[in-house]
Design a protein around this motif. Structure first.
Motif, PDB file in Angstrom:
ATOM      1  N   ASN A 102       8.791  11.170   6.988  1.00 41.34           N
ATOM      2  CA  ASN A 102       9.093  11.570   5.631  1.00 41.34           C
ATOM      3  C   ASN A 102       8.188  12.737   5.246  1.00 41.34           C
ATOM      4  O   ASN A 102       6.978  12.629   5.260  1.00 41.34           O
ATOM      5  N   GLU A 103       8.808  13.862   4.883  1.00 47.34           N
ATOM      6  CA  GLU A 103       8.023  15.053   4.577  1.00 47.34           C
ATOM      7  C   GLU A 103       7.145  14.841   3.369  1.00 47.34           C
ATOM      8  O   GLU A 103       6.098  15.469   3.229  1.00 47.34           O
ATOM      9  N   ASP A 104       7.581  13.953   2.456  1.00 47.85           N
ATOM     10  CA  ASP A 104       6.818  13.743   1.229  1.00 47.85           C
ATOM     11  C   ASP A 104       5.658  12.775   1.435  1.00 47.85           C
ATOM     12  O   ASP A 104       4.813  12.629   0.579  1.00 47.85           O
ATOM     13  N   GLU A 105       5.610  12.122   2.571  1.00 38.12           N
ATOM     14  CA  GLU A 105       4.562  11.131   2.782  1.00 38.12           C
ATOM     15  C   GLU A 105       4.169  11.100   4.259  1.00 38.12           C
ATOM     16  O   GLU A 105       4.609  10.252   5.023  1.00 38.12           O
ATOM     17  N   GLU A 106       3.375  12.067   4.640  1.00 38.08           N
ATOM     18  CA  GLU A 106       2.878  12.078   6.007  1.00 38.08           C
ATOM     19  C   GLU A 106       1.801  11.022   6.164  1.00 38.08           C
ATOM     20  O   GLU A 106       0.901  10.915   5.344  1.00 38.08           O
ATOM     21  N   PHE A 107       1.918  10.233   7.195  1.00 41.61           N
ATOM     22  CA  PHE A 107       0.945   9.174   7.405  1.00 41.61           C
ATOM     23  C   PHE A 107       0.677   9.014   8.885  1.00 41.61           C
ATOM     24  O   PHE A 107       1.605   8.990   9.699  1.00 41.61           O
ATOM     25  N   GLU A 108      -0.585   8.911   9.224  1.00 42.92           N
ATOM     26  CA  GLU A 108      -0.980   8.656  10.601  1.00 42.92           C
ATOM     27  C   GLU A 108      -1.986   7.519  10.606  1.00 42.92           C
ATOM     28  O   GLU A 108      -2.896   7.469   9.778  1.00 42.92           O
ATOM     29  N   SER A 109      -1.805   6.598  11.542  1.00 39.92           N
ATOM     30  CA  SER A 109      -2.689   5.449  11.614  1.00 39.92           C
ATOM     31  C   SER A 109      -4.125   5.881  11.842  1.00 39.92           C
ATOM     32  O   SER A 109      -4.391   6.871  12.538  1.00 39.92           O
ATOM     33  N   SER A 110      -5.055   5.129  11.270  1.00 40.12           N
ATOM     34  CA  SER A 110      -6.472   5.439  11.406  1.00 40.12           C
ATOM     35  C   SER A 110      -6.929   5.161  12.829  1.00 40.12           C
ATOM     36  O   SER A 110      -6.263   4.465  13.607  1.00 40.12           O
ATOM     37  N   ASP A 111      -8.079   5.697  13.174  1.00 38.49           N
ATOM     38  CA  ASP A 111      -8.634   5.454  14.510  1.00 38.49           C
ATOM     39  C   ASP A 111      -8.896   3.967  14.730  1.00 38.49           C
ATOM     40  O   ASP A 111      -8.739   3.465  15.850  1.00 38.49           O
ATOM     41  N   MET A 112      -9.306   3.262  13.660  1.00 35.31           N
ATOM     42  CA  MET A 112      -9.568   1.834  13.802  1.00 35.31           C
ATOM     43  C   MET A 112      -8.294   1.081  14.172  1.00 35.31           C
ATOM     44  O   MET A 112      -8.296   0.200  15.040  1.00 35.31           O
ATOM     45  N   ILE A 113      -7.183   1.412  13.526  1.00 33.81           N
ATOM     46  CA  ILE A 113      -5.912   0.757  13.802  1.00 33.81           C
ATOM     47  C   ILE A 113      -5.444   1.092  15.214  1.00 33.81           C
ATOM     48  O   ILE A 113      -4.952   0.209  15.946  1.00 33.81           O
ATOM     49  N   LYS A 114      -5.612   2.340  15.628  1.00 39.30           N
ATOM     50  CA  LYS A 114      -5.223   2.720  16.991  1.00 39.30           C
ATOM     51  C   LYS A 114      -6.057   1.964  18.025  1.00 39.30           C
ATOM     52  O   LYS A 114      -5.537   1.508  19.051  1.00 39.30           O
ATOM     53  N   ARG A 205       2.486  -3.618  -3.603  1.00 39.60           N
ATOM     54  CA  ARG A 205       3.161  -2.497  -2.938  1.00 39.60           C
ATOM     55  C   ARG A 205       4.516  -2.939  -2.390  1.00 39.60           C
ATOM     56  O   ARG A 205       5.513  -2.217  -2.507  1.00 39.60           O
ATOM     57  N   ARG A 206       4.555  -4.126  -1.788  1.00 40.40           N
ATOM     58  CA  ARG A 206       5.808  -4.637  -1.233  1.00 40.40           C
ATOM     59  C   ARG A 206       6.846  -4.878  -2.328  1.00 40.40           C
ATOM     60  O   ARG A 206       8.029  -4.561  -2.173  1.00 40.40           O
ATOM     61  N   LEU A 207       6.415  -5.471  -3.429  1.00 37.49           N
ATOM     62  CA  LEU A 207       7.337  -5.727  -4.530  1.00 37.49           C
ATOM     63  C   LEU A 207       7.868  -4.423  -5.116  1.00 37.49           C
ATOM     64  O   LEU A 207       9.059  -4.313  -5.435  1.00 37.49           O
ATOM     65  N   ALA A 208       7.002  -3.427  -5.256  1.00 42.17           N
ATOM     66  CA  ALA A 208       7.432  -2.128  -5.773  1.00 42.17           C
ATOM     67  C   ALA A 208       8.466  -1.496  -4.855  1.00 42.17           C
ATOM     68  O   ALA A 208       9.442  -0.881  -5.312  1.00 42.17           O
ATOM     69  N   PHE A 209       8.272  -1.649  -3.554  1.00 43.34           N
ATOM     70  CA  PHE A 209       9.227  -1.110  -2.588  1.00 43.34           C
ATOM     71  C   PHE A 209      10.541  -1.881  -2.636  1.00 43.34           C
ATOM     72  O   PHE A 209      11.629  -1.281  -2.641  1.00 43.34           O
ATOM     73  N   GLU A 218       4.906   6.399  -5.632  1.00 49.58           N
ATOM     74  CA  GLU A 218       4.487   7.794  -5.531  1.00 49.58           C
ATOM     75  C   GLU A 218       3.053   7.883  -5.040  1.00 49.58           C
ATOM     76  O   GLU A 218       2.213   7.042  -5.353  1.00 49.58           O
ATOM     77  N   LYS A 219       2.778   8.927  -4.272  1.00 47.23           N
ATOM     78  CA  LYS A 219       1.446   9.095  -3.698  1.00 47.23           C
ATOM     79  C   LYS A 219       0.392   9.269  -4.777  1.00 47.23           C
ATOM     80  O   LYS A 219      -0.736   8.802  -4.635  1.00 47.23           O
ATOM     81  N   LYS A 220       0.751   9.937  -5.869  1.00 43.24           N
ATOM     82  CA  LYS A 220      -0.225  10.167  -6.933  1.00 43.24           C
ATOM     83  C   LYS A 220      -0.577   8.874  -7.672  1.00 43.24           C
ATOM     84  O   LYS A 220      -1.571   8.824  -8.405  1.00 43.24           O
ATOM     85  N   ALA A 221       0.259   7.831  -7.499  1.00 38.72           N
ATOM     86  CA  ALA A 221      -0.010   6.542  -8.137  1.00 38.72           C
ATOM     87  C   ALA A 221      -0.555   5.535  -7.135  1.00 38.72           C
ATOM     88  O   ALA A 221      -0.420   4.324  -7.317  1.00 38.72           O
ATOM     89  N   GLU A 222      -1.182   6.024  -6.089  1.00 36.48           N
ATOM     90  CA  GLU A 222      -1.653   5.163  -5.015  1.00 36.48           C
ATOM     91  C   GLU A 222      -2.701   4.157  -5.485  1.00 36.48           C
ATOM     92  O   GLU A 222      -2.838   3.071  -4.915  1.00 36.48           O
ATOM     93  N   LEU A 223      -3.451   4.505  -6.527  1.00 33.95           N
ATOM     94  CA  LEU A 223      -4.501   3.617  -7.024  1.00 33.95           C
ATOM     95  C   LEU A 223      -3.963   2.499  -7.909  1.00 33.95           C
ATOM     96  O   LEU A 223      -4.671   1.513  -8.158  1.00 33.95           O
ATOM     97  N   VAL A 224      -2.724   2.628  -8.384  1.00 39.38           N
ATOM     98  CA  VAL A 224      -2.188   1.626  -9.309  1.00 39.38           C
ATOM     99  C   VAL A 224      -2.131   0.238  -8.678  1.00 39.38           C
ATOM    100  O   VAL A 224      -2.576  -0.740  -9.307  1.00 39.38           O
ATOM    101  N   PRO A 225      -1.599   0.071  -7.452  1.00 39.45           N
ATOM    102  CA  PRO A 225      -1.624  -1.275  -6.855  1.00 39.45           C
ATOM    103  C   PRO A 225      -3.034  -1.820  -6.685  1.00 39.45           C
ATOM    104  O   PRO A 225      -3.246  -3.040  -6.829  1.00 39.45           O
ATOM    105  N   TRP A 226      -3.995  -0.941  -6.374  1.00 36.34           N
ATOM    106  CA  TRP A 226      -5.381  -1.387  -6.263  1.00 36.34           C
ATOM    107  C   TRP A 226      -5.886  -1.920  -7.606  1.00 36.34           C
ATOM    108  O   TRP A 226      -6.521  -2.983  -7.668  1.00 36.34           O
TER     109      TRP A 226
END
Length: 465
Positions: A102-114, A205-209, A218-226
């Motif tokens: 998704n161009e609007d949400e680039e995501f790559e797993s962290s080194d810890m997850i890898k 996050r799951r319920l919102a999805f 939205e990425k700019k609202a990433e702190l709202v679930p927290w």
């Protein structure tokens, strides 16, 4: 008026509404675990890694990786039914390294997850369903023993009663124990609060999805679930019991998604072992807990059903290991996760253990995976028989209702899994036999899909149809 018909009617209504509310919460947990779990990876290691990433980070929830014989398709393979285009290769490559296309949400797993994926994940992927079925009751027993030991530790006035207090070593050890007792509860509260915030935030996050709430996606609202997760957890520790139920349900849903088993024979074996464990915990294990609990209101408890009763500490609830742990949770000054509960006027109305939702979800998830693979209902099936997922949920509700009519629920406690799990398993077996698919269900394993493409994405809502 006291003892009038009106008062008795109100009391009866409160009791029934409390039980309905508790069972409704647990039923929702079982159903949500299945609806989400059917889209999780069938391999234990990959699934645990993915759930860990979902818990700690913010991976896109709409990733739908293609799988061939349950393995990630590499860029050198073609996707069945699709042309081997540059765009297709780009999507497959992105999935292989854990990124989003998704161009609007680039995501790559962290080194810890890898790193976790290449070590623990690959090791757990080799664990068979049979091994998981045996290990699950053992793990539950170990966790219960640990909790029981903690209860004994914090309720013991002196761990060295037979040693002269003038002995410098004994006195130093006792001072150390007293210091641990003084500070460990605070550290435990802080640790649990942090963990529960993670689970609550993940569920938000799951319920919102699932509900397609754009603001929380939205990425700019990433702190709202927290923020919401922290606020709910704070309310739970502030004594707001609906908030306590929310964080407990969030915990149960994610844990339930993690303990899936992929063969019906292994599931049946695991469920039978869990039933034996539940029965023995209520009726056979009688450790001496009378000295650690005060007289008064205690809880008649199994791994699931707990009913507040007026009794003394010699009752089965407080004298069993599981009952002692439940009593400790309910009588603790600080909120202890692990129980769904209701309160009426500040008094405990009833409680239900998370195990009675998490363990049954193993079977409901398996049934929904089977229904999804079989595209039920089909023209060649007996359409008078509902889907196996619906049957498993009906069996769960029937098992819960059976617990209410068993003598002794208000005194010594009832092993709820003894009624819930056989009810579910029996219902599913009978329904599969009526559909003429009992043999197919017994042999079904998600990694053995003939079409080589296991659906990992999709709308959770269609599972309810």
């Amino acid at each position: 008026p006291p003892n009038s018909s009106e008062q008795l009617s109100i009391v009866a209504l409160l009791f029934v509404s409390n039980r309905v509310y508790l069972y409704a919460m647990s039923t929702v947990v079982v159903a949500l675990v299945a609806c989400r779990g059917r889209n999780d990876d069938v391999n234990l290691g990959k699934r645990i890694v993915a759930l860990t990433e979902e818990l700690l980070y913010s991976p896109p929830l709409d990733r739908q990786p293609k799988r061939k014989q349950n393995d990630l398709i590499t860029s050198s393979e073609s996707i069945p039914g699709e042309e081997d285009t540059a765009a297709g290769k780009e999507e497959v490559d992105a999935i292989a390294v854990g990124t989003s296309t998704n161009e609007d949400e680039e995501f790559e797993s962290s080194d810890m997850i890898k790193q976790l994926s290449s070590t623990v994940g690959e090791s757990l992927d080799t664990v068979s369903s049979e091994t998981q079925a045996i290990a699950l009751p053992i793990l539950v027993s170990v966790l219960l023993a640990t909790s029981f030991a903690a209860v004994k530790f914090f309720n013991s006035a002196d761990l060295f009663p037979a040693v002269d207090v003038d002995d410098g070593t004994a006195a130093a050890l006792q001072d150390l124990v007293n210091a641990i007792k003084a500070y460990l509860p605070l550290l435990s509260v802080l640790w649990n609060a942090g963990i529960l915030t993670l689970f609550s935030r993940s569920e938000i996050r799951r319920l919102a999805f699932s509900l397609n709430i754009p603001l929380l996606q939205e990425k700019k609202a990433e702190l709202v679930p927290w923020i919401l997760g922290f606020a709910i957890t704070l309310g739970a520790y502030g004594g707001i019991w609906p908030a306590q139920n929310v964080v407990n349900m969030s915990l149960a849903i994610l844990v339930g998604r993690g303990i899936q088993i992929n063969k019906l024979s292994s599931i049946a074996g695991a469920l039978l072992l869990l039933v034996a464990y539940d029965v023995s915990s209520v009726f056979l294990i009688q450790p001496a807990m009378a000295s650690t609990l005060d007289a008064g209101g205690v809880v008649a408890v199994s791994d699931g059903i707990q009913t507040l009763v007026a009794a003394d500490p010699s009752t089965a609830a407080s004298s069993s290991a599981m009952g002692a742990v439940a009593v400790a949770k309910l009588t603790s000054q600080n909120f202890q996760p692990g129980l769904l509960l209701t309160k009426v006027g500040g008094r405990m109305g009833g409680a239900l253990g998370l195990g009675d939702a998490v363990f049954p979800s193993i079977l409901s998830t398996f049934c929904l995976r089977y229904d999804t693979r079989e595209n039920y209902p089909r023209d060649d099936t007996n359409t008078n028989v509902p889907s196996l997922f619906a049957v498993s949920m009906a069996g769960y509700v029937a098992g819960c209702l059976a617990c209410e009519f068993v003598p002794g629920i208000g005194t010594s406690g009832v092993p709820a899994l003894l009624f819930i799990l056989p009810s579910m398993l029996g219902s599913v077996v009978i329904a599969a036999a009526l559909r003429g698919e009992l043999g197919a269900l017994w042999e079904f394993a998600p990694q053995d899909d003939d079409d080589g493409d296991i659906k990992l994405g999709g709308d959770e809502d269609d599972a309810w149809q």
